[in-house]
Design an enzyme around this catalytic site. Structure first.
Site, PDB file in Angstrom:
ATOM      1  N   TYR A  28       0.901  -1.053  -0.200  1.00  0.00           N
ATOM      2  CA  TYR A  28       0.054  -0.105   0.064  1.00  0.00           C
ATOM      3  C   TYR A  28       0.832   1.356  -0.107  1.00  0.00           C
ATOM      4  O   TYR A  28       0.980   1.781   1.118  1.00  0.00           O
ATOM      5  CB  TYR A  28      -0.948  -0.005   1.261  1.00  0.00           C
ATOM      6  N   TRP A  32      -3.896   6.005   3.202  1.00  0.00           N
ATOM      7  CA  TRP A  32      -5.172   5.430   3.333  1.00  0.00           C
ATOM      8  C   TRP A  32      -6.086   6.019   4.345  1.00  0.00           C
ATOM      9  O   TRP A  32      -5.323   6.409   5.200  1.00  0.00           O
ATOM     10  CB  TRP A  32      -5.265   3.865   3.483  1.00  0.00           C
ATOM     11  N   ASN A  33      -7.222   6.507   4.197  1.00  0.00           N
ATOM     12  CA  ASN A  33      -7.840   7.508   4.942  1.00  0.00           C
ATOM     13  C   ASN A  33      -7.994   6.955   6.502  1.00  0.00           C
ATOM     14  O   ASN A  33      -7.441   7.541   7.367  1.00  0.00           O
ATOM     15  CB  ASN A  33      -9.380   7.351   4.490  1.00  0.00           C
ATOM     16  N   TYR A  80       0.849  -0.149  -6.836  1.00  0.00           N
ATOM     17  CA  TYR A  80      -0.203  -0.407  -6.544  1.00  0.00           C
ATOM     18  C   TYR A  80      -1.394  -0.529  -7.711  1.00  0.00           C
ATOM     19  O   TYR A  80      -1.132   0.412  -8.643  1.00  0.00           O
ATOM     20  CB  TYR A  80      -0.734   0.574  -5.289  1.00  0.00           C
ATOM     21  N   GLN A 100     -14.148   6.295   2.950  1.00  0.00           N
ATOM     22  CA  GLN A 100     -13.993   5.035   3.833  1.00  0.00           C
ATOM     23  C   GLN A 100     -14.637   5.577   5.285  1.00  0.00           C
ATOM     24  O   GLN A 100     -14.875   6.577   5.387  1.00  0.00           O
ATOM     25  CB  GLN A 100     -12.261   5.073   4.137  1.00  0.00           C
ATOM     26  N   GLY A 159     -14.147  -0.749   4.267  1.00  0.00           N
ATOM     27  CA  GLY A 159     -12.816  -0.867   4.869  1.00  0.00           C
ATOM     28  C   GLY A 159     -12.680  -2.386   5.136  1.00  0.00           C
ATOM     29  O   GLY A 159     -11.740  -3.011   5.326  1.00  0.00           O
ATOM     30  N   ASP A 161     -13.117  -5.122   3.003  1.00  0.00           N
ATOM     31  CA  ASP A 161     -13.177  -5.406   1.620  1.00  0.00           C
ATOM     32  C   ASP A 161     -13.860  -6.535   1.522  1.00  0.00           C
ATOM     33  O   ASP A 161     -14.868  -6.568   0.562  1.00  0.00           O
ATOM     34  CB  ASP A 161     -11.905  -5.399   0.962  1.00  0.00           C
ATOM     35  N   ARG A 194      -5.742 -13.070   0.522  1.00  0.00           N
ATOM     36  CA  ARG A 194      -6.383 -11.636  -0.011  1.00  0.00           C
ATOM     37  C   ARG A 194      -7.683 -12.077  -0.730  1.00  0.00           C
ATOM     38  O   ARG A 194      -7.926 -13.325  -0.798  1.00  0.00           O
ATOM     39  CB  ARG A 194      -5.410 -11.373  -1.161  1.00  0.00           C
ATOM     40  N   GLU A 391      -0.305  -7.139   9.621  1.00  0.00           N
ATOM     41  CA  GLU A 391      -1.732  -6.473   8.982  1.00  0.00           C
ATOM     42  C   GLU A 391      -2.625  -6.993   9.593  1.00  0.00           C
ATOM     43  O   GLU A 391      -3.670  -6.308  10.362  1.00  0.00           O
ATOM     44  CB  GLU A 391      -1.733  -6.482   7.562  1.00  0.00           C
TER      45      GLU A 391
HETATM   46  C1  DGY Z   1      -6.651  -2.721  -0.968  1.00  0.00           C
HETATM   47  O1  DGY Z   1      -6.176  -2.418  -1.957  1.00  0.00           O
HETATM   48  O2  DGY Z   1      -6.564  -4.056  -0.749  1.00  0.00           O
HETATM   49  C2  DGY Z   1      -7.365  -1.964  -0.416  1.00  0.00           C
HETATM   50  O3  DGY Z   1      -7.896  -2.619   1.023  1.00  0.00           O
HETATM   51  C3  DGY Z   1      -8.334  -0.977  -1.051  1.00  0.00           C
HETATM   52  O4  DGY Z   1      -8.597  -0.033  -0.165  1.00  0.00           O
END
Ligand code: DGY
Length: 421
Positions: A28, A32-33, A80, A100, A159, A161, A194, A391
């Site tokens: 990332y 991110w917000n 990204y 978000q 958030g 996902d 993921r 994470e």
């Molecule tokens: C991601 O790219 O996995 C993020 O969570 C999207 O905001």
């Protein structure tokens, strides 16, 4: 080195000067917000001025209509996908085009209450009208019929996902041309930690739809093929309404405080109606179909964060949370264990996330459930002590998952350690 110093080291290492990336692993490479807000919450412990800068940078990307994007791309974003050149969003085309969870007002209130330096308080005060503009945007754009519940139009806005809560609504989104081969995340994290390829195809498809509609707030609610009133997003907003109201009153904006009191009143009533008596749980709604999303995700506990009376009104909710904890080694799993959709390693389909633990600890304390809050705090600290600043974590084994050296995990560790939660 002492773990506390290591946590501070993670935040410093991920500091890009004015904003903090979630991880230096490449996963990332932007701001991110909600990551940024939660980093600021804890950064204030050892550098208040820098914590305020984090939020100021985020609001530097606020759109003229009040929306605060979920990603701001400041530097090299080539690792990204979808990066700024795909989104092509915002006045400067350096942001995403969706939002978000609105945690910022809650964070700013905490910083404001801890701050003793008048210069810091002045900078936080200057953020308050911007927070109000974001809340106004949220109601106008995402609850145009005034129901009290706002809708998200992309799973990324929640958030959470790939939560099983979105499966039905997302599967109804037409599959456009496959794009999952363009994704870069699986180059940095294991594919089975993921979201899946079909999920990615749909995530990107939604982005293209919104891009084709110029990200116009007055249009997206109507055309969005995915639209749900997430109980988690609304509970976080409701908590933020309380905190924003208090900030407005403390900084002398009485009219603003009255305006937010109305938002709060309406959303409070609407959240109370999300209680499902038969199941003893809070559920959101698919606002395209009108169907309740009858699945037990961690978002269903977040009304505890929004309202200090929830446990007294619904003791079964607290018992349910206890029953989840009895089935895992480390709490809190992001989806109910033993359900067919539960996957202990896959992102938001089961793993433990410390930032949600913070919301639950904070909410349980306010609801008078200190013992349960203490159990979740203990689990959170143990995860980091044994597994590092991952994470997210497998709730059955503690296995560290996703990105490493993760900012918000380090931030929450410091926050819990200081007893500021
Ligand atoms: C991601 O790219 O996995 C993020 O969570 C999207 O905001």
């Amino acid at each position: 080195m002492e773990l506390k110093q290591q946590a501070i080291g993670v935040l410093r290492q991920n500091d890009r000067g004015g904003y903090t990336i979630p991880t230096a692993s490449g996963l990332y490479p932007a701001q991110w917000n909600w990551d940024s807000c939660l980093v600021a919450l804890s950064r204030a412990q050892f550098d208040e001025a820098r914590a305020v800068t984090e939020i100021e940078t985020l609001f530097g990307g606020q759109w003229p209509d009040g929306m605060v994007p979920h990603i701001l791309f400041h530097g090299d974003d080539s690792s990204y996908f979808p990066n700024a050149s795909v989104w092509q969003a915002g006045p400067t085309w350096r942001s995403s085009g969706i939002t978000q969870p609105l945690v910022a007002a809650t964070v700013v209130r905490q910083l404001f209450e801890y701050a003793s330096d008048p210069a810091i308080r002045a900078r936080l005060t200057a953020l308050v009208p911007k927070l109000l503009a974001w809340h106004r945007w949220c109601y106008a754009a995402r609850d145009p019929h005034g129901t009290g519940l706002v809708s998200i139009i992309h799973p990324w806005e929640s958030g959470m996902d790939n939560s099983p809560l979105w499966d039905d609504a997302l599967n109804a989104v037409e599959l456009g041309p496959p794009v999952a081969h363009l994704r870069k995340d699986t180059g940095f994290a294991a594919a089975d930690h993921r979201p899946t390829a079909p999920e990615y195809d749909r995530y990107i498809n939604l982005v293209i739809r919104f891009r084709d509609n110029g990200y116009r707030a007055d249009r997206l609610y109507g055309i969005a093929p995915f639209r749900v009133a997430d109980i988690g997003f609304n509970a976080i907003l409701q908590r933020a309404n309380q905190d924003l109201r208090s900030l407005l009153a403390a900084t002398g904006d009485i009219a603003g405080a009255a305006e937010v009191a109305i938002m709060k009143e309406r959303t409070g009533t609407a959240i109370a109606r999300c209680w499902h008596e038969e199941d003893g749980f809070f559920y959101g709604v698919d606002t395209r179909t009108g169907k309740i999303i009858r699945k037990p995700g961690i978002a269903g506990f977040l009304p505890l964060f929004a309202d200090a009376e929830v446990a007294a009104r619904h003791p079964r909710l607290v018992e349910r949370l206890e029953s989840w904890l009895a089935r895992v080694a480390y709490g809190v799993p992001s989806f109910e264990p033993d359900r067919p959709e539960f996957e202990p390693q896959r992102y938001w389909r089961g793993p433990v996330w410390l930032i949600v633990n913070w919301m639950l600890i904070n909410g349980l304390r306010r609801n008078g459930c200190g013992d349960l809050a203490a159990r979740i705090r203990r689990d959170s600290l143990a995860l980091v002590e044994r597994m590092g600043f991952a994470e997210y974590f497998n709730p059955l084994t503690g296995e560290p998952l996703g990105g490493s050296g993760f900012s918000w995990t380090a931030a929450m560790y410091l926050h819990f350690l200081a007893g500021r939660e």
